[in-house]
Motif scaffolding. Structure first.
Motif, short mmCIF file in Angstrom:
data_model
loop_
_atom_site.label_atom_id
_atom_site.label_comp_id
_atom_site.label_asym_id
_atom_site.label_seq_id
_atom_site.Cartn_x
_atom_site.Cartn_y
_atom_site.Cartn_z
N VAL A 73 3.65 -12.01 -0.46
CA VAL A 73 3.62 -10.63 0.02
C VAL A 73 3.92 -10.66 1.52
O VAL A 73 3.23 -11.36 2.27
CB VAL A 73 2.24 -9.98 -0.23
CG1 VAL A 73 2.12 -8.64 0.47
CG2 VAL A 73 2.00 -9.81 -1.73
N PRO A 74 4.93 -9.92 1.99
CA PRO A 74 5.22 -9.95 3.42
C PRO A 74 4.19 -9.20 4.25
O PRO A 74 3.98 -9.52 5.42
CB PRO A 74 6.60 -9.28 3.51
CG PRO A 74 6.67 -8.42 2.28
CD PRO A 74 5.89 -9.13 1.22
N GLY A 75 3.55 -8.18 3.66
CA GLY A 75 2.57 -7.39 4.37
C GLY A 75 1.16 -7.82 4.06
O GLY A 75 0.74 -8.93 4.38
N LEU A 76 0.40 -6.94 3.36
CA LEU A 76 -1.01 -7.21 3.05
C LEU A 76 -1.34 -6.72 1.66
O LEU A 76 -0.98 -5.60 1.28
CB LEU A 76 -1.92 -6.51 4.08
CG LEU A 76 -3.43 -6.50 3.80
CD1 LEU A 76 -3.98 -7.92 3.74
CD2 LEU A 76 -4.16 -5.68 4.84
N ARG A 77 -2.02 -7.56 0.90
CA ARG A 77 -2.52 -7.20 -0.43
C ARG A 77 -3.80 -7.98 -0.66
O ARG A 77 -3.88 -9.17 -0.36
CB ARG A 77 -1.48 -7.56 -1.50
CG ARG A 77 -1.80 -7.05 -2.91
CD ARG A 77 -0.63 -7.37 -3.85
NE ARG A 77 -0.76 -6.69 -5.13
CZ ARG A 77 -1.28 -7.25 -6.23
NH1 ARG A 77 -1.72 -8.50 -6.19
NH2 ARG A 77 -1.33 -6.56 -7.35
N SER A 78 -4.83 -7.29 -1.18
CA SER A 78 -6.11 -7.94 -1.46
C SER A 78 -6.57 -7.55 -2.85
O SER A 78 -6.58 -6.36 -3.21
CB SER A 78 -7.15 -7.52 -0.42
OG SER A 78 -8.38 -8.19 -0.63
N VAL A 79 -6.95 -8.54 -3.64
CA VAL A 79 -7.39 -8.33 -5.02
C VAL A 79 -8.75 -8.97 -5.22
O VAL A 79 -8.95 -10.13 -4.85
CB VAL A 79 -6.39 -8.94 -6.03
CG1 VAL A 79 -6.80 -8.63 -7.47
CG2 VAL A 79 -4.97 -8.45 -5.78
N GLU A 87 -10.72 0.48 9.27
CA GLU A 87 -9.86 1.49 8.66
C GLU A 87 -10.16 1.62 7.17
O GLU A 87 -10.17 2.73 6.63
CB GLU A 87 -8.40 1.08 8.87
CG GLU A 87 -7.37 2.04 8.29
CD GLU A 87 -5.95 1.58 8.55
OE1 GLU A 87 -5.09 1.77 7.67
OE2 GLU A 87 -5.70 1.01 9.64
N GLN A 88 -10.41 0.49 6.52
CA GLN A 88 -10.64 0.46 5.07
C GLN A 88 -11.66 -0.61 4.74
O GLN A 88 -11.68 -1.68 5.36
CB GLN A 88 -9.34 0.14 4.32
CG GLN A 88 -9.45 0.01 2.82
CD GLN A 88 -9.68 1.35 2.13
OE1 GLN A 88 -9.00 2.32 2.46
NE2 GLN A 88 -10.61 1.40 1.21
N ALA A 89 -12.54 -0.32 3.77
CA ALA A 89 -13.47 -1.32 3.28
C ALA A 89 -13.37 -1.42 1.77
O ALA A 89 -13.09 -0.42 1.08
CB ALA A 89 -14.91 -0.99 3.68
N PHE A 103 -5.83 -3.77 -3.68
CA PHE A 103 -5.68 -2.84 -2.56
C PHE A 103 -4.41 -3.23 -1.80
O PHE A 103 -4.26 -4.38 -1.40
CB PHE A 103 -6.87 -2.88 -1.63
CG PHE A 103 -6.63 -2.17 -0.32
CD1 PHE A 103 -6.64 -0.79 -0.26
CD2 PHE A 103 -6.38 -2.89 0.84
CE1 PHE A 103 -6.40 -0.13 0.94
CE2 PHE A 103 -6.14 -2.24 2.04
CZ PHE A 103 -6.15 -0.85 2.09
N GLU A 104 -3.53 -2.27 -1.62
CA GLU A 104 -2.33 -2.46 -0.82
C GLU A 104 -2.22 -1.27 0.11
O GLU A 104 -1.97 -0.14 -0.34
CB GLU A 104 -1.09 -2.57 -1.70
CG GLU A 104 -1.07 -3.78 -2.61
CD GLU A 104 0.20 -3.89 -3.43
OE1 GLU A 104 1.25 -4.28 -2.85
OE2 GLU A 104 0.16 -3.58 -4.60
N PRO A 105 -2.38 -1.47 1.43
CA PRO A 105 -2.32 -0.34 2.36
C PRO A 105 -0.91 0.23 2.44
O PRO A 105 0.09 -0.49 2.29
CB PRO A 105 -2.76 -0.95 3.69
CG PRO A 105 -2.40 -2.39 3.57
CD PRO A 105 -2.60 -2.74 2.12
N HIS A 106 -0.86 1.52 2.66
CA HIS A 106 0.43 2.15 2.89
C HIS A 106 0.94 1.74 4.27
O HIS A 106 0.18 1.68 5.24
CB HIS A 106 0.31 3.67 2.81
CG HIS A 106 -0.14 4.15 1.47
ND1 HIS A 106 0.60 4.01 0.32
CD2 HIS A 106 -1.29 4.78 1.10
CE1 HIS A 106 -0.07 4.53 -0.71
NE2 HIS A 106 -1.21 4.99 -0.26
N LEU A 107 2.23 1.49 4.35
CA LEU A 107 2.81 1.07 5.63
C LEU A 107 2.93 2.27 6.57
O LEU A 107 3.05 3.40 6.15
CB LEU A 107 4.19 0.45 5.39
CG LEU A 107 4.18 -0.84 4.53
CD1 LEU A 107 5.62 -1.31 4.33
CD2 LEU A 107 3.37 -1.92 5.21
#
Length: 339
Positions: A74-80, A288-290, A335-339
């Motif tokens: 993933v080039p950005g951010l993803r958390s599972v 920003e997010q939890a 969880f994948e934040p919007h860019l």
């Protein structure tokens, strides 16, 4: 005569089998400690807990509606959430596991102890190439040595753990290279990502005679996609650990905060946050997010399986925080934040 007594006393002093190092503000030469945390429970406290507890029954099975098959990178951010405190964090091209537990029980025994009520949200065979594994502490619901062995054989990741835990891991797998650190230290993982050991209000033990002989921690990851804060276990205490994370690293883009294993409250509060505490931590962090974890997989304490997300929703309502900003995840939920 005095020399003989002195030698006898010296031999009777406990020895730390995991870590030998200089004393510090959180290590007395044998055991680690949190300066503002309550001391260990006394036998009378345990007896009172056993007498007063009224555990809410759990179901034999509590399956998650999610099952994830993550991308290779993933080039950005993803958390599972895999389950309990096990996450797959994908950031800046790296795949990082936290406290990977895939066993049926969070226990040293295969036939007794807390039993998993849902399958891991990512199957071991579906893991992408793993670059690093972060261990927060040595309790059996966070350090699963058999799973760690399989991950090592298949992926050869970098293994990161607080002081003393490398000795435990190498007692099973002498070939493993474990990079250990103390609170306040950091390790460069590459690709613009660094991991930092930060304090938590908790404790450690693998048996009955090694309490607090290995360090525990939370982690801050500084990344091109923002700051990520992962807590395996902690009490809220005076809240200073959360304030200090924000002061040192800035407000996290993403925080993994535990919301379960908190009843009876008087007994569990020093080492486990409840949802109300987690919301207070979220506000101190300015995150920003939890994502809420450490609930709904292994029954460790007395609250019901549905109670943590319900209590979280009420705590967010009372704090006037949108529920989307602090989600109680189920295994396999991403969880994948919007860019």
């Amino acid at each position: 005569m005095k020399q003989k007594i002195f030698k006898t006393l010296r031999r009777s002093q406990p020895r730390n089998p995991y870590y030998q190092g200089p004393a510090s503000d959180h290590f007395d030469g044998v055991r680690f400690f949190s300066p503002v945390q309550a001391v260990d429970k006394r036998p009378g406290d345990v007896l009172r807990w056993q007498k007063e507890r009224k555990p809410t029954p759990w179901p034999q099975s509590f399956p998650s509606p999610f099952q994830d098959k993550p991308p290779a990178t993933v080039p950005g951010l993803r958390s599972v959430l895999i389950g309990h405190a096990s996450f797959l964090i994908q950031v800046a091209g790296l795949n990082i596991l936290t406290d990977p537990v895939f066993s049926e029980r969070a226990s040293p025994l295969a036939f007794a102890g807390p039993k998993r009520v849902n399958s891991p949200g990512i199957a071991l065979k579906d893991l992408p190439p793993i670059h690093a594994v972060l261990i927060t502490h040595n309790h059996y619901d966070h350090l699963n040595l058999k799973a760690l062995g399989r991950i090592w054989r298949e992926h050869r990741p970098r293994l990161i753990a607080p002081l003393g835990n490398g000795t435990i891991i190498r007692s099973w797998y002498p070939e493993m290279d474990v990079e250990s650190g103390d609170w306040g230290e950091g390790i460069d993982l590459g690709n613009g990502v660094s991991v930092h050991f930060t304090p938590a209000y908790h404790w450690s033990a693998r048996g009955v005679r090694d309490r607090r002989m290995a360090l525990w921690c939370a982690y801050v990851l500084t990344t091109p996609s923002g700051v990520i804060y992962h807590v395996g276990d902690t009490g809220f205490g005076d809240g200073k650990i959360f304030h200090d994370v924000r002061e040192r690293f800035g407000a996290p883009r993403l925080a993994h905060l535990p919301i379960g294993a908190y009843e009876l409250r008087w007994f569990m509060a020093p080492q486990h946050m409840n949802p109300e505490d987690a919301v207070k931590a979220f506000r101190l962090l300015g995150a920003e997010q939890a994502l809420g974890h450490h609930w709904g997989t292994f029954r460790l304490t007395d609250e019901g399986v549905h109670e943590p997300p319900q209590a979280l929703a009420e705590a967010l309502r009372q704090a006037e925080i949108l529920h989307e900003r602090f989600r109680a995840l189920r295994p396999g939920e991403a969880f994948e934040p919007h860019l």
